[in-house]
Write an enzyme that holds these catalytic residues in place. Structure first.
Site, PDB file in Angstrom:
ATOM      1  N   GLU A 132       0.882  -1.173   0.000  1.00 41.87           N
ATOM      2  CA  GLU A 132       0.000   0.000   0.000  1.00 41.87           C
ATOM      3  C   GLU A 132       0.910   1.211   0.000  1.00 41.87           C
ATOM      4  O   GLU A 132       1.184   1.796   1.040  1.00 41.87           O
ATOM      5  CB  GLU A 132      -0.939  -0.045   1.208  1.00 41.87           C
ATOM      6  CG  GLU A 132      -2.155   0.854   1.056  1.00 41.87           C
ATOM      7  CD  GLU A 132      -1.839   2.307   1.397  1.00 41.87           C
ATOM      8  OE1 GLU A 132      -1.245   2.996   0.535  1.00 41.87           O
ATOM      9  OE2 GLU A 132      -2.180   2.720   2.497  1.00 41.87           O
TER      10      GLU A 132
ATOM     11  N   GLU B 105       4.178   8.265  -4.132  1.00 41.29           N
ATOM     12  CA  GLU B 105       5.038   7.599  -3.151  1.00 41.29           C
ATOM     13  C   GLU B 105       6.024   6.638  -3.806  1.00 41.29           C
ATOM     14  O   GLU B 105       6.635   5.806  -3.143  1.00 41.29           O
ATOM     15  CB  GLU B 105       4.192   6.854  -2.115  1.00 41.29           C
ATOM     16  CG  GLU B 105       3.497   7.773  -1.133  1.00 41.29           C
ATOM     17  CD  GLU B 105       2.958   7.041   0.081  1.00 41.29           C
ATOM     18  OE1 GLU B 105       3.311   5.866   0.279  1.00 41.29           O
ATOM     19  OE2 GLU B 105       2.194   7.647   0.832  1.00 41.29           O
TER      20      GLU B 105
END
Length: 745
Positions: free
Chosen positions: A200, A209
């Protein structure tokens, strides 16, 4: 002696922020403590963190030892404020996310195998994988060949993960590695390639990210061929919209045209010189649903498969049919996560107005994932119903960008809205909106005119990063001399002023920008003259995520400049007033409530460290959090706005105390207090710039209660309601900390 120089550590920080598997390192940087680098020194793991003093802008490197006792003073005092301001708690309280991952992992892992969890956080996904393989079950584990490797780069999070694993009896069954996944090597860190990847590592834009480089390295070096992955696929979607509010956040030239003050921050011919960065911005679009006009149906943009190696670059050309007449001023985007192979388990970040498939339903408000907004340059593009809009979308390793128009061919679309080689000063969208706000500009100009009235050949210092104030003084007073400190902008501020000087009718020989940052100025720096006017908005570049009172840096710098101020020098603003309001904030409070069992895994051991709210065994004071109140889901004011304390800039910085009686004007559930500063620009208290929630351009500081309190006004008071509260506050000038206590009656 440290083996890394500060310059090297800054480089390492930039790489980590670009493609890391740790949760929200950028927020940590804005919270003044960012994980930098893990190194090995014998059996001890060390990590550097950069601590920022908000009142000076100075920073220092602090070392975190991996072998410190989790209950040690350094961990409690240094780590808790850091982790309590991140989005981990909000993410772990997202029950829809947790349930989707649990269902997908249970469905994907049906036999013992090697599972790799990248960006493991508290180890929740690792524990789900271990349970799916019955690892840790005494009746099956002896014959099980299952193995879970949890990779987490952020050392403070690793320490918390180990506590969670220990609490759930899985510390011996899940191997924790404190490295970035790109640093892992088969045969060194892990025994074999993994059969299953669970991860995740998604932000609101999806890619920010480091999803793509992380997946690339994992497929190249860490995973078997054709691995099982959870999630399975992610798809990004967009929609064309018209919104005056969103337009104000980026088109300073268009909004400034309405101003009659003669100041031109963005002169004609320099439309892109002062602007928001061309990127997607995370935004709670539900909060402005009533201010958005939809101009198209939702359209699919990109699809990313986790089960195969992604490309670093991708582009697509879309033809979008307009559903309404209007002005395309932004692209609102979101993503839908398909967690399983069959396509039955989904998670979506779509706004509320999107009709989602039955099995994708909208969940509770959360802050860790939002929608994204891409601003169309200038005033946007006029379209008519049924007209076709050409949209060209491009993605790289970490972001997605767009270009669009109604008729121009692709070669021209790619350069739309940009001027090659032009200097650009990038500011936040909110700062762009403030500079284009006629009311704010009028207040500032009136205050400056009053301050300059009657002063001949004044020497003025702009102590902060306000290009607006430097420009206005030079424009209004043809005999003034301006010294701009520009502590954050430095040479960029000088370049900007040089570019717009002619258009604003002043000569650059009356403005100087100090080349080097100085803690204080001498008479030599001011050319043997005393300063007549010291001013600031206040605004410090890069401090957009700071708490309101951290802009009291202006007070600190006024103190350091005391020796060069004339006896009748004017300080502008002359004081700040800390204001507060009792708030009902159910969505925000629930997103940060204490953790117990998450999908049957106990997490209560980390509540205090993450700054959770709720009935805790040993409740601690929660952190102050910077939020746009109006974007916090459901909210309501329960009291009138009240002053807490004043900061007098005519005097040097000092400890300040305040006390206030809170009268509740509305019945409801009080979840906390919102704080902000009203800047008083003149000694008569006539011109006041408020940074409260109403304008929506500034973040407030939020202090959530450990336990919500039912309140009511005097007329509607019941025996179970509180109708008053007392608030006491103190400000520490040595640290910039604000300490507030409250008592309900």
């Amino acid at each position: 002696m440290l083996p890394f120089t500060p310059k090297t550590l800054v480089l390492i920080l930039s790489l980590r922020l670009r493609a890391c598997s740790s949760r929200n390192l950028l927020s940590l940087a804005l919270s003044a403590a960012t994980a930098i680098r893990t190194m090995s020194s014998g059996p001890t793991q060390r990590q550097f963190q950069l601590r920022l003093d908000p009142l000076t802008g100075n920073s220092e490197w602090v070392i975190i030892e991996e072998d410190e006792d989790d209950g040690g003073e350094i961990f409690k005092n240094a780590q808790q404020p850091i982790l309590a301001t991140t989005s981990y708690l909000d993410m772990l309280n997202d029950s829809r996310r947790n349930r989707a991952y649990r269902e997908a992992i249970d469905k994907a892992i049906t036999k013992p195998c090697h599972v790799l969890d990248i960006g493991a956080g508290t180890g929740l996904l690792s524990m789900m994988a271990a349970r799916a393989m019955a690892i840790g079950d005494s009746t099956t584990c002896r014959n099980s060949q299952g193995m879970v490797t949890a990779c987490e780069s952020y050392l403070p999070m690793v320490k918390l993960m180990k506590k969670v694993l220990r609490l759930n009896g899985l510390e011996r069954n899940i191997r924790v590695i404190n490295k970035r996944s790109a640093e892992l090597k088969v045969g060194v860190d892990i025994t074999s390639r993994a059969d299953v990847l669970v991860s995740e590592i998604l932000d609101s834009e999806l890619l920010g990210e480091g999803l793509i480089p992380t997946l690339q390295h994992a497929h190249d070096m860490l995973l078997v061929e054709n691995p099982i992955t959870v999630p399975y696929r992610a798809t990004t979607y967009g929609q064309l919209v018209e919104s005056t509010f969103l337009w104000k956040l980026h088109d300073l030239h268009g909004n400034e045209a309405k101003a009659s003050d003669g100041i031109r921050l963005v002169p004609t011919g320099f439309e892109s010189i002062l602007s928001a960065k061309s990127q997607q911005y995370a935004f709670h679009c539900d909060a402005i649903e009533n201010e958005i006009k939809l101009l198209s149906e939702p359209f699919k943009i990109f699809e990313f498969d986790f089960w195969k190696r992604p490309d670093s670059h991708g582009e697509t050309e879309l033809l979008i049919k307009a559903t309404n007449d209007g002005q395309v001023q932004a692209v609102v985007s979101w993503w839908i996560l398909q967690l399983d192979f069959e396509g039955r388990i989904f998670y979506s970040t779509a706004p509320r107005w999107i009709n989602l498939p039955m099995n994708t339903g909208a969940g509770d408000w959360c802050d860790h994932w939002k929608q994204c907004v891409w601003f169309v340059p200038g005033k946007g593009i006029s379209i008519s119903k049924d007209e076709v809009v050409h949209l060209h979308a491009v993605h790289n390793d970490i972001s997605i960008s767009y270009n669009l128009n109604t008729q121009v061919p692709r070669t021209e679309v790619m350069s739309y809205g940009f001027k090659g080689g032009d200097f650009q000063l990038m500011l936040s969208p909110e700062k762009i909106a403030i500079y284009g706000d006629t009311e704010w500009r009028s207040s500032m100009l009136t205050a400056i005119k009053n301050a300059l009235n009657g002063r001949v050949d004044p020497l003025c210092i702009v102590a902060d990063d306000s290009v607006f104030l430097a420009l206005v003084i030079a424009h209004l007073s043809k005999t003034s001399h301006v010294i701009s400190l520009f502590p954050g902008l430095r040479g960029k501020g000088l370049q900007y002023l040089q570019a717009v000087a002619d258009a604003n009718g002043f000569s650059m020989d009356r403005i100087e920008v100090l080349e080097k940052k100085k803690t204080c100025l001498s008479m030599q720096d001011t050319h043997q003259r005393k300063v007549d006017l010291l001013i600031g908005e206040p605004f410090y570049s890069g401090n957009d995520g700071m708490l309101p009172w951290q802009n009291l840096r202006l007070w600190k710098e006024r103190t350091l400049l005391n020796s060069v101020l004339s006896e009748d020098a004017l300080i502008f603003p002359c004081k700040g007033i800390l204001k507060a309001c009792a708030m009902s904030l159910p969505d925000l409070w629930n997103s940060r409530r204490c953790l117990n069992k998450i999908e049957d895994f106990e997490h209560s051991v980390i509540n205090n460290t993450l700054g959770a709210c709720g009935e805790l065994p040993n409740p601690q004071e929660g952190p102050y959090l910077p939020y746009f109140i109006w974007q916090c889901g459901e909210f309501m004011k329960l009291s009138e706005t009240f002053p807490v304390m004043e900061f007098d800039f005519s005097k040097q910085i000092s400890k300040t105390y305040g006390k206030a009686q809170v009268e509740f004007a509305e019945p409801g559930i009080c979840h906390g207090f919102a704080f902000w500063i009203d800047w008083v620009m003149d000694s008569e208290n006539f011109i006041v710039i408020s940074t409260g929630p109403e304008k929506r351009y500034w973040k407030q500081g939020v202090k959530l209660l450990a336990t919500p309190v039912e309140v009511g006004n005097q007329k509607s008071r019941s025996t179970s309601e509180c109708c008053q509260a007392v608030m006491e506050a103190s400000f520490d000038p040595s640290s910039g900390d604000l300490i507030v206590s409250h008592f309900f009656s």
